[in-house]
Design a protein around this motif. Sequence first.
Motif, PDB file in Angstrom:
ATOM      1  N   PRO A 634      68.045  -5.638 -19.125  1.00 39.03           N
ATOM      2  CA  PRO A 634      69.220  -5.767 -18.239  1.00 39.03           C
ATOM      3  C   PRO A 634      69.207  -4.773 -17.087  1.00 39.03           C
ATOM      4  O   PRO A 634      69.893  -4.993 -16.084  1.00 39.03           O
ATOM      5  CB  PRO A 634      70.404  -5.520 -19.183  1.00 39.03           C
ATOM      6  N   ASP A 635      68.430  -3.705 -17.199  1.00 38.37           N
ATOM      7  CA  ASP A 635      68.390  -2.715 -16.131  1.00 38.37           C
ATOM      8  C   ASP A 635      67.499  -3.152 -14.970  1.00 38.37           C
ATOM      9  O   ASP A 635      67.658  -2.667 -13.846  1.00 38.37           O
ATOM     10  CB  ASP A 635      67.893  -1.374 -16.663  1.00 38.37           C
ATOM     11  N   THR A 636      66.557  -4.051 -15.239  1.00 35.04           N
ATOM     12  CA  THR A 636      65.627  -4.493 -14.192  1.00 35.04           C
ATOM     13  C   THR A 636      65.700  -5.993 -13.935  1.00 35.04           C
ATOM     14  O   THR A 636      65.214  -6.468 -12.900  1.00 35.04           O
ATOM     15  CB  THR A 636      64.177  -4.151 -14.579  1.00 35.04           C
ATOM     16  N   GLY A 637      66.264  -6.740 -14.855  1.00 36.36           N
ATOM     17  CA  GLY A 637      66.303  -8.189 -14.730  1.00 36.36           C
ATOM     18  C   GLY A 637      65.004  -8.881 -15.103  1.00 36.36           C
ATOM     19  O   GLY A 637      64.890 -10.103 -14.958  1.00 36.36           O
ATOM     20  N   VAL A 638      64.030  -8.132 -15.574  1.00 40.54           N
ATOM     21  CA  VAL A 638      62.735  -8.725 -15.930  1.00 40.54           C
ATOM     22  C   VAL A 638      62.869  -9.513 -17.229  1.00 40.54           C
ATOM     23  O   VAL A 638      63.311  -8.979 -18.249  1.00 40.54           O
ATOM     24  CB  VAL A 638      61.651  -7.645 -16.077  1.00 40.54           C
ATOM     25  N   PRO A 757      63.315 -20.064  -9.257  1.00 40.97           N
ATOM     26  CA  PRO A 757      62.745 -19.234 -10.315  1.00 40.97           C
ATOM     27  C   PRO A 757      63.704 -18.125 -10.719  1.00 40.97           C
ATOM     28  O   PRO A 757      64.417 -17.567  -9.869  1.00 40.97           O
ATOM     29  CB  PRO A 757      61.484 -18.656  -9.673  1.00 40.97           C
ATOM     30  N   LEU A 758      63.705 -17.801 -11.990  1.00 40.36           N
ATOM     31  CA  LEU A 758      64.600 -16.767 -12.504  1.00 40.36           C
ATOM     32  C   LEU A 758      63.915 -15.411 -12.350  1.00 40.36           C
ATOM     33  O   LEU A 758      63.487 -14.768 -13.310  1.00 40.36           O
ATOM     34  CB  LEU A 758      64.950 -17.062 -13.969  1.00 40.36           C
ATOM     35  N   THR A 759      63.830 -14.986 -11.109  1.00 37.82           N
ATOM     36  CA  THR A 759      63.152 -13.744 -10.765  1.00 37.82           C
ATOM     37  C   THR A 759      63.955 -12.545 -11.260  1.00 37.82           C
ATOM     38  O   THR A 759      65.155 -12.649 -11.525  1.00 37.82           O
ATOM     39  CB  THR A 759      62.994 -13.636  -9.240  1.00 37.82           C
ATOM     40  N   PRO A 760      63.309 -11.391 -11.380  1.00 37.25           N
ATOM     41  CA  PRO A 760      64.060 -10.208 -11.814  1.00 37.25           C
ATOM     42  C   PRO A 760      65.291  -9.934 -10.955  1.00 37.25           C
ATOM     43  O   PRO A 760      66.352  -9.601 -11.484  1.00 37.25           O
ATOM     44  CB  PRO A 760      63.020  -9.089 -11.695  1.00 37.25           C
ATOM     45  N   GLU A 761      65.164 -10.074  -9.638  1.00 36.39           N
ATOM     46  CA  GLU A 761      66.324  -9.823  -8.778  1.00 36.39           C
ATOM     47  C   GLU A 761      67.464 -10.796  -9.083  1.00 36.39           C
ATOM     48  O   GLU A 761      68.626 -10.388  -9.188  1.00 36.39           O
ATOM     49  CB  GLU A 761      65.937  -9.945  -7.301  1.00 36.39           C
ATOM     50  N   LYS A 762      67.120 -12.075  -9.238  1.00 39.49           N
ATOM     51  CA  LYS A 762      68.154 -13.082  -9.483  1.00 39.49           C
ATOM     52  C   LYS A 762      68.840 -12.827 -10.830  1.00 39.49           C
ATOM     53  O   LYS A 762      70.078 -12.907 -10.946  1.00 39.49           O
ATOM     54  CB  LYS A 762      67.543 -14.481  -9.449  1.00 39.49           C
ATOM     55  N   ARG A 765      71.001  -9.574 -10.623  1.00 42.82           N
ATOM     56  CA  ARG A 765      72.256  -9.792  -9.904  1.00 42.82           C
ATOM     57  C   ARG A 765      73.246 -10.593 -10.745  1.00 42.82           C
ATOM     58  O   ARG A 765      74.456 -10.337 -10.718  1.00 42.82           O
ATOM     59  CB  ARG A 765      71.988 -10.502  -8.568  1.00 42.82           C
ATOM     60  N   ALA A 766      72.733 -11.582 -11.484  1.00 41.64           N
ATOM     61  CA  ALA A 766      73.613 -12.363 -12.353  1.00 41.64           C
ATOM     62  C   ALA A 766      74.251 -11.476 -13.419  1.00 41.64           C
ATOM     63  O   ALA A 766      75.444 -11.617 -13.739  1.00 41.64           O
ATOM     64  CB  ALA A 766      72.828 -13.498 -13.005  1.00 41.64           C
ATOM     65  N   ILE A 767      73.459 -10.533 -13.955  1.00 40.17           N
ATOM     66  CA  ILE A 767      73.982  -9.605 -14.967  1.00 40.17           C
ATOM     67  C   ILE A 767      75.045  -8.695 -14.356  1.00 40.17           C
ATOM     68  O   ILE A 767      76.126  -8.482 -14.936  1.00 40.17           O
ATOM     69  CB  ILE A 767      72.834  -8.781 -15.579  1.00 40.17           C
ATOM     70  N   GLN A 768      74.754  -8.163 -13.165  1.00 39.89           N
ATOM     71  CA  GLN A 768      75.715  -7.264 -12.526  1.00 39.89           C
ATOM     72  C   GLN A 768      77.008  -7.996 -12.190  1.00 39.89           C
ATOM     73  O   GLN A 768      78.116  -7.485 -12.416  1.00 39.89           O
ATOM     74  CB  GLN A 768      75.111  -6.668 -11.249  1.00 39.89           C
TER      75      GLN A 768
END
Length: 776
Positions: A634-638, A757-762, A765-768
């Motif tokens: 959750p800290d990186t979105g990976v 694609p469910l990239t780390p950034e995407k 951001r969804a988590i945040q």
Amino acid sequence: MNILPGTMRFGAGQPVKRLEDQRLVTGHGRYLDDKPADGALWLVVLRSPHAHAKIISIDAEAARAMPGVESVLTGADLVADEVGTIPTLPIFKRPDGSPMALPPRRLLAHEIVRFVGEPVAAVIANSQAAAQAAAEAVAVDYEELAAVTDPTAAIQPGAPVVYDTAPDNIVAAMSYGDAVKVDEAFASAAHTVSLDIVSQRLVPSAMEPRATIAEIEKKTGRLILHVQSQTPATTRDTLADAILKRPKDSIQVLVGDIGGGFGQKTGLFPEDGLVAYAAVKLNRKVRWRGDRTDEFVGGTHGRDLTSTASIALDAKGKVLAYRVSSLGGTGAYLAGAGVIIPLVLGPFVQTGVYDLPLVHFDIKAVMTHTAPVGAYRGAGRPEAVYIIERLMDAAARQLKMDPRAIRKVNYIRPTQLPYTNAVGQVYDSGAFAHLMERATELSDWDGFKARKKEAQKKGLLYGRGVTSYIEWTGGRAHVEKVSLHATAEGRIVLHSATQAMGQGLETAYSQMIAAALEIPIDAIDVVQGNTDLGHGIGSVGSRSLFVGGTAVAVSTVDMIAKAREKAANILEASVEDIEYAGGTLTIAGTDRKISLFEIAAKEKGTRLSVDSSGEVDGPSWPNGAHICEVEIDPDTGVARVVRYTTVDDVGNAVNPMLVAGQIHGGVAQGVGQALYEVAAYNDDGQLLTASYQDYCIPRADNLPPIDVTLDPSAPCRTNPLGAKGCGESGAIGGPPCVVHGVLDALAPLGVTSLNTPLTPEKVWRAIQDARAAQAA
């Protein structure tokens, strides 16, 4: 369908190691770029830097004067020489009933360019470096025009027009089902679920970029085209009939080893036609090799389907009606099956493995100022299955049902087979619920809670994805031809028009022939990629084994039958008394015999030959169930796929090892689509992901071990081998499975839908955003 002797063996079920690998992994592959220069000229393509522009003028004088330059070609030169355009079948209509839009795909742009990367000029010189330097000296004056890159924006009033016969940018449209009945079902349904779904544009990533060599055979004057093509005969025919307008028999197409095709290397590309034209015009050997930028901006892309989809359900989760409205991006030109993919191939499987008789599908093919969209592993089926699978998962979450349970309620039952789906396609066989049950067991479903608990202790989010898939295979080409030869030297030679590109056809065909003729597998030579020797469709739509393999099986039966007739004549016996075993023909009950190869030695040309056709009754329908587990930092979105289990129905597998390899590769590409890959254009039509610095594909350490189990309980009924295609299966089941795993991990935060694609950034951001919403 051919009827084959029940006593014949065709090598089914044996995990024979790939015969071609010794050559390929030791540097002895016959790749096109490895061919010697032999004084060939090099062709370099100058490409448009604009997505949409008028060509005011092209000044090539400085380039022509540079050292080593033999010729500079422009679109005007080709028009003057009456060089043709790459054809597209005009088989659809626009929404108003008018003929579909057919922008002419020229080898070089003439008067106007329609996407960044479109070829504008070609420089031919005595070295690649000289041609490249001269190409940079060609001065093109453009008048830049407004462009549109998104299909949704392209159909809005006032959008820039790609081609004037389609002022709304809609190439063609198709509709399936009954809209009125579907609306009635939705009005009275206990539950409805709707999603906006995007299957993003992808760049095919073959190991070997495209390349072409053309030369004029001195003795005959024939044009010899060396090219990477999954369909050599179609490539020859297009070049002969449409481009150069010369007899087919004046052209020979030769294909060596192909470092990956994935559907992209199907048919003729502009660069292939340019090289062939230049070779004829200059009477010299000419070659071209694309680099990665050429592939990214100038090759075809895949997918690009935007959909709004809904299902109506009763209180128990049974789907009552299903509707989809889709826009399929074609790019600026119609590449091969580019329009067929969204309008036909997708709808064929859009109901998946479910009994959904009440549907309404509305699909429009839409032009944009982008590279053409063509076939890419699965070609329409991954996009369509993704839609219904995403809806099934979303419905399960909304109704608080187990994702397996909602699928079980809707699966086509074995008693319903053969089953005609809502668009008239007949599934001949399948055991859909059974495969999910096996996948449940093999994935250690009950151990998931413990694994999730361990992941949570590490601060990770953990989820599980489930998917059922089905594929239509065959490419509507249900006949394939081969020729089989026994030689006086003791070898069996097969000529086939299907084309190897990594799927292991040399091995599969060899083991079929070895089993049927009872001879050693190392005595067999499989020859492909030669239009003088192989006459058939080629390799598209996962058809090679179940159609091409049927032809191979027929050829072995024909060979034995012909050999028995020859042996009866030589041994002065009746055909009925001749027995065949182990390459020898014997008069029953005697010791009088003759070998197959001795018979060949007595034949004209010292070989015994048969020409055979294999015919199947219809497509095959491979299917399966995939289950994966995903962890997210959750800290990186990976997001990482940490477990992956598949149970796949490919009917009778000739070589399970080859099938498992194909499924592994397909799943890897499916993971790429789910998590990493996107061909992204900006509003001006510039490709932002034009190299692997910006376009991410999965690496080995992004993938877990993939547990593949083949289930033979429902063999195919449309071909005598009982085989089903397998090459695209993993790419169909993979994307929804992985996306479901990610969304399951994010569900406790309230995240229910994200587009790939469910990239780390995407994901980050969804988590945040979800945490901020919970805290508000």
